[in-house]
Motif scaffolding. Structure first.
Motif, PDB file in Angstrom:
ATOM      1  N   ILE A 195     124.875  73.336 -25.594  1.00 22.49           N
ATOM      2  CA  ILE A 195     125.203  74.110 -26.798  1.00 22.49           C
ATOM      3  C   ILE A 195     126.278  75.128 -26.420  1.00 22.49           C
ATOM      4  CG2 ILE A 195     124.354  75.690 -28.580  1.00 22.49           C
ATOM      5  CD1 ILE A 195     121.602  74.388 -28.307  1.00 22.49           C
ATOM      6  N   ASP A 196     127.425  75.034 -27.078  1.00 27.44           N
ATOM      7  CA  ASP A 196     128.502  75.998 -26.861  1.00 27.44           C
ATOM      8  C   ASP A 196     128.274  77.171 -27.808  1.00 27.44           C
ATOM      9  OD1 ASP A 196     130.806  77.502 -26.716  1.00 27.44           O
ATOM     10  OD2 ASP A 196     132.178  75.788 -26.768  1.00 27.44           O
ATOM     11  N   ALA A 197     127.852  78.308 -27.237  1.00 23.72           N
ATOM     12  CA  ALA A 197     127.640  79.525 -28.039  1.00 23.72           C
ATOM     13  C   ALA A 197     128.512  80.644 -27.488  1.00 23.72           C
ATOM     14  CB  ALA A 197     126.162  79.910 -28.024  1.00 23.72           C
ATOM     15  N   ALA A 359     133.729  63.592 -30.665  1.00 27.64           N
ATOM     16  CA  ALA A 359     134.490  63.690 -29.413  1.00 27.64           C
ATOM     17  C   ALA A 359     133.610  64.054 -28.212  1.00 27.64           C
ATOM     18  CB  ALA A 359     135.599  64.735 -29.567  1.00 27.64           C
ATOM     19  N   ALA A 360     132.440  64.631 -28.468  1.00 23.73           N
ATOM     20  CA  ALA A 360     131.517  64.988 -27.378  1.00 23.73           C
ATOM     21  C   ALA A 360     130.094  64.862 -27.926  1.00 23.73           C
ATOM     22  CB  ALA A 360     131.789  66.403 -26.875  1.00 23.73           C
ATOM     23  N   PRO A 361     129.512  63.648 -27.860  1.00 24.62           N
ATOM     24  CA  PRO A 361     128.265  63.374 -28.592  1.00 24.62           C
ATOM     25  C   PRO A 361     127.066  64.250 -28.233  1.00 24.62           C
ATOM     26  CG  PRO A 361     129.319  61.326 -27.906  1.00 24.62           C
ATOM     27  CD  PRO A 361     130.092  62.432 -27.267  1.00 24.62           C
ATOM     28  N   ASN A 362     126.987  64.762 -26.996  1.00 24.57           N
ATOM     29  CA  ASN A 362     125.797  65.583 -26.654  1.00 24.57           C
ATOM     30  C   ASN A 362     126.119  67.079 -26.660  1.00 24.57           C
ATOM     31  OD1 ASN A 362     127.362  65.600 -24.351  1.00 24.57           O
ATOM     32  ND2 ASN A 362     125.634  65.494 -22.931  1.00 24.57           N
ATOM     33  N   LEU A 363     127.118  67.465 -27.432  1.00 24.09           N
ATOM     34  CA  LEU A 363     127.518  68.877 -27.512  1.00 24.09           C
ATOM     35  C   LEU A 363     127.312  69.403 -28.938  1.00 24.09           C
ATOM     36  CD1 LEU A 363     128.996  71.374 -26.241  1.00 24.09           C
ATOM     37  CD2 LEU A 363     131.131  70.329 -26.989  1.00 24.09           C
ATOM     38  N   LEU A 364     126.730  70.585 -29.038  1.00 19.00           N
ATOM     39  CA  LEU A 364     126.581  71.261 -30.337  1.00 19.00           C
ATOM     40  C   LEU A 364     127.282  72.611 -30.258  1.00 19.00           C
ATOM     41  CD1 LEU A 364     122.812  70.462 -30.768  1.00 19.00           C
ATOM     42  CD2 LEU A 364     124.495  69.987 -32.551  1.00 19.00           C
ATOM     43  N   ALA A 365     127.879  73.028 -31.359  1.00 19.57           N
ATOM     44  CA  ALA A 365     128.461  74.377 -31.435  1.00 19.57           C
ATOM     45  C   ALA A 365     127.520  75.247 -32.251  1.00 19.57           C
ATOM     46  CB  ALA A 365     129.830  74.320 -32.108  1.00 19.57           C
ATOM     47  N   ALA A 366     127.374  76.511 -31.845  1.00 21.57           N
ATOM     48  CA  ALA A 366     126.550  77.453 -32.617  1.00 21.57           C
ATOM     49  C   ALA A 366     127.221  78.809 -32.610  1.00 21.57           C
ATOM     50  CB  ALA A 366     125.153  77.552 -32.004  1.00 21.57           C
ATOM     51  N   GLY A 367     127.266  79.448 -33.792  1.00 21.56           N
ATOM     52  CA  GLY A 367     127.817  80.805 -33.860  1.00 21.56           C
ATOM     53  C   GLY A 367     129.104  80.865 -34.654  1.00 21.56           C
ATOM     54  N   CYS A 386     124.940  83.512 -37.879  1.00 19.61           N
ATOM     55  CA  CYS A 386     125.041  82.983 -36.508  1.00 19.61           C
ATOM     56  C   CYS A 386     123.651  82.718 -35.931  1.00 19.61           C
ATOM     57  CB  CYS A 386     125.787  83.966 -35.615  1.00 19.61           C
ATOM     58  SG  CYS A 386     127.558  84.049 -35.963  1.00 19.61           S
ATOM     59  N   MET A 387     122.707  83.602 -36.247  1.00 14.93           N
ATOM     60  CA  MET A 387     121.345  83.400 -35.729  1.00 14.93           C
ATOM     61  C   MET A 387     120.697  82.180 -36.373  1.00 14.93           C
ATOM     62  SD  MET A 387     119.866  87.243 -35.198  1.00 14.93           S
ATOM     63  CE  MET A 387     118.707  86.743 -33.928  1.00 14.93           C
ATOM     64  N   ALA A 388     120.914  82.027 -37.686  1.00 16.58           N
ATOM     65  CA  ALA A 388     120.317  80.887 -38.392  1.00 16.58           C
ATOM     66  C   ALA A 388     120.896  79.568 -37.870  1.00 16.58           C
ATOM     67  CB  ALA A 388     120.553  81.028 -39.894  1.00 16.58           C
ATOM     68  N   VAL A 389     122.203  79.558 -37.655  1.00 13.81           N
ATOM     69  CA  VAL A 389     122.850  78.348 -37.132  1.00 13.81           C
ATOM     70  C   VAL A 389     122.402  78.093 -35.684  1.00 13.81           C
ATOM     71  CG1 VAL A 389     125.082  77.401 -36.412  1.00 13.81           C
ATOM     72  CG2 VAL A 389     124.837  78.395 -38.687  1.00 13.81           C
ATOM     73  N   GLY A 390     122.293  79.173 -34.910  1.00 10.43           N
ATOM     74  CA  GLY A 390     121.825  79.031 -33.524  1.00 10.43           C
ATOM     75  C   GLY A 390     120.429  78.434 -33.479  1.00 10.43           C
ATOM     76  N   GLU A 391     119.555  78.918 -34.354  1.00 18.02           N
ATOM     77  CA  GLU A 391     118.186  78.397 -34.395  1.00 18.02           C
ATOM     78  C   GLU A 391     118.204  76.900 -34.702  1.00 18.02           C
ATOM     79  OE1 GLU A 391     115.608  80.506 -37.071  1.00 18.02           O
ATOM     80  OE2 GLU A 391     113.812  79.563 -36.234  1.00 18.02           O
ATOM     81  N   ALA A 392     119.042  76.524 -35.650  1.00 18.40           N
ATOM     82  CA  ALA A 392     119.146  75.096 -36.014  1.00 18.40           C
ATOM     83  C   ALA A 392     119.679  74.277 -34.839  1.00 18.40           C
ATOM     84  CB  ALA A 392     120.051  74.938 -37.233  1.00 18.40           C
ATOM     85  N   ALA A 393     120.679  74.820 -34.135  1.00 17.60           N
ATOM     86  CA  ALA A 393     121.254  74.094 -32.994  1.00 17.60           C
ATOM     87  C   ALA A 393     120.199  73.902 -31.910  1.00 17.60           C
ATOM     88  CB  ALA A 393     122.457  74.849 -32.442  1.00 17.60           C
TER      89      ALA A 393
END
Ligand SMILES: Cc1cc2nc3c(=O)[nH]c(=O)nc-3n(C[C@H](O)[C@H](O)[C@H](O)COP(=O)(O)OP(=O)(O)OC[C@H]3O[C@@H](n4cnc5c(N)ncnc54)[C@H](O)[C@@H]3O)c2cc1C
Length: 431
Positions: A195-197, A359-367, A386-393
């Motif tokens: 997860i890229d945060a 482009a990067a199947p096992n990568l999620l962005a959060a924030g 950002c917190m809500a999206v982070g929780e989802a990620a």
């Protein structure tokens, strides 16, 4: 930075620090939420932060206001981990928000009071309402976030800088992990899901994913203590806010005064210029305030933010780019809802597709760097969003472990059900 000349680095053996299920890079509001959420689901989680405390802009940037957990009409749109954080801050005596019965109220006295705390923004002449927004003490926030991370069993590592994505030889996987730099040298953490945060998309950029880049005027918030007078009588026009600490005010420097050019927050030369200039101008501002405002005559600087106030740099171009046309529109794969800090009737549902890219199947962005356009960014960059999206990620990352570590293969309805079970408010549009 201009790079005319290049060298070839010698190849080397890089030690592997550890293997982990979910690797979260960046310990701001989004990264903490992602790490805690994934760990609470039972994932083996490692959280790496370049500095020595948690919160990112929400602490180090002194952006000590959780703006707009509501839709602008008094209806809450964000629950889950963000609400839990508010509850914990309040129990620790480090937060204030208007009482529930005032949310959505246009009573001038109540609106004025909310203005004094920095909880209402927008034009002076607009007809404002009281929002569900929260002023907090950033030091208490640091501690609350650390407790949440430690209680959840996250392996937290400070003082390592995510330097490079480690591309897998198998394109369908995406990343093998991330390379980090620290005083101990270079090291790798291998992970099933990353997860890229980092807020600036350091991981997805170095992984070669598509992104947009904005240049902006930086802000630099600061706090003054020893301020005389009744905090209940702060006038809107002063431009500073009362805090939970007596005699202390928060000053959001950057709205009126500015440095003379926009900067690229991923360029160290630009950042150096901005750090020096903003700090110089803040010191000038303090002197002006002391000289011109009687209540500030004996004021002292408590602290100036250690991080420049910049939210816009890189933004992922993911499977969906949320645009202004998507306002008030629900999505089948919405994983968070957010209001807008200056608008009263603008609500965005954030689709899961804004968090990932083929482009990067096992990568999620959060924030703040998720896949949205410049205008929607102003809603999705808010700390509660950002917190809500982070929780989802975080929950998505855990589900991805059973889905071949592919973000796009996650059962989104299962993700939404789990978010609801954790207190997320996803049914705003359906009632
Ligand atoms: C001037 C200004 C005013 C704002 N006002 C408000 C407001 O009043 N209310 C509100 O709710 N929001 C406000 N915001 C928005 C909000 O503060 C941010 O968008 C939000 O805090 C971003 O959280 P984040 O976790 O996505 O990113 P960040 O807070 O930037 O966190 C990223 C984290 O990652 C770490 N990191 C970065 N790169 C690396 C790396 N390579 N390796 C390891 N770690 C790394 C950083 O140190 C940081 O801890 C404001 C923002 C600004 C700039």
């Amino acid at each position: 930075m201009a790079q005319a000349e290049t060298i070839r680095e010698p190849s080397r053996e890089t030690p592997v620090l550890k293997r982990t299920g979910v690797l979260v890079v960046g310990g701001g509001a989004a990264g903490v939420s992602a790490a805690v959420a994934a760990a609470r689901e039972g994932a083996d989680v490692t959280l790496v932060e370049r500095y020595g405390s948690l919160g990112g802009l929400a602490t180090g940037g002194l952006i000590a206001l959780l703006l707009t957990l509501d839709d602008g009409r008094g209806v809450p749109v964000i629950g889950g981990l963000c609400q839990e954080t508010v509850d914990r801050l309040q129990r620790a005596g480090g937060a204030y928000h208007p009482p529930r019965e005032q949310w959505g109220s246009d009573d001038p006295a109540q609106v004025d009071d909310a203005f004094r705390w920095g909880l209402v923004w927008g034009g002076m002449r607009a007809s404002h309402r009281v929002r569900y927004s929260v002023a907090y003490d950033p030091e208490v926030m640091r501690q609350v976030l650390a407790e949440m991370v430690c209680e959840a069993g996250v392996d937290l590592i400070f003082h390592m800088w995510g330097a490079d994505a480690l591309r897998s030889d198998e394109p369908e996987k995406g990343l093998d992990g991330v390379l980090f730099q620290s005083k101990a040298g270079r090291t790798a953490i291998l992970a099933d899901v990353v997860i890229d945060a980092t807020g600036d998309g350091d991981v997805f950029a170095s992984a070669g994913c598509r992104f947009e880049l904005e240049r902006v005027h930086p802000w630099l918030w600061f706090r003054l203590g020893g301020v005389d007078g009744d905090p209940n009588e702060i006038d809107r026009s002063t431009g500073y806010f009362r805090t939970t600490n007596p005699g202390q005010v928060l000053l959001p420097w950057g709205s009126a005064a500015r440095i003379d050019r926009r900067i690229d927050a991923t360029d160290p030369r630009d950042l150096t210029f901005a750090e020096l200039e903003c700090r110089r101008l803040v010191m000038e501002e303090v002197e002006k305030l002391r000289a011109s405002r009687p209540e500030m005559a004996h004021a002292h600087i408590c602290n100036i933010a250690t991080q420049l106030g910049i939210t816009e740099s890189r933004r992922l171009v993911g499977e969906h780019v949320l645009t202004r046309d998507d306002v008030d529109h629900d999505f089948d794969d919405a994983i968070a809802i957010t209001g807008h800090w200056t608008k009263y009737a603008a609500v965005y549902a954030i689709p899961y597709r804004c968090l990932h890219t083929a482009a990067a199947p096992n990568l999620l962005a959060a924030g703040r760097h998720i896949s949205v356009d410049h205008r929607v960014h102003h809603a999705t960059k808010e700390i509660p969003a950002c917190m809500a999206v982070g929780e989802a990620a975080g929950i998505a990352a855990h589900l991805a472990l059973d889905a071949g570590a592919r973000a796009s293969a996650v059962d989104v309805q299962k993700l939404r059900a789990q978010l609801r079970a954790r207190g997320a408010l996803l049914d705003y549009f359906s009632g």
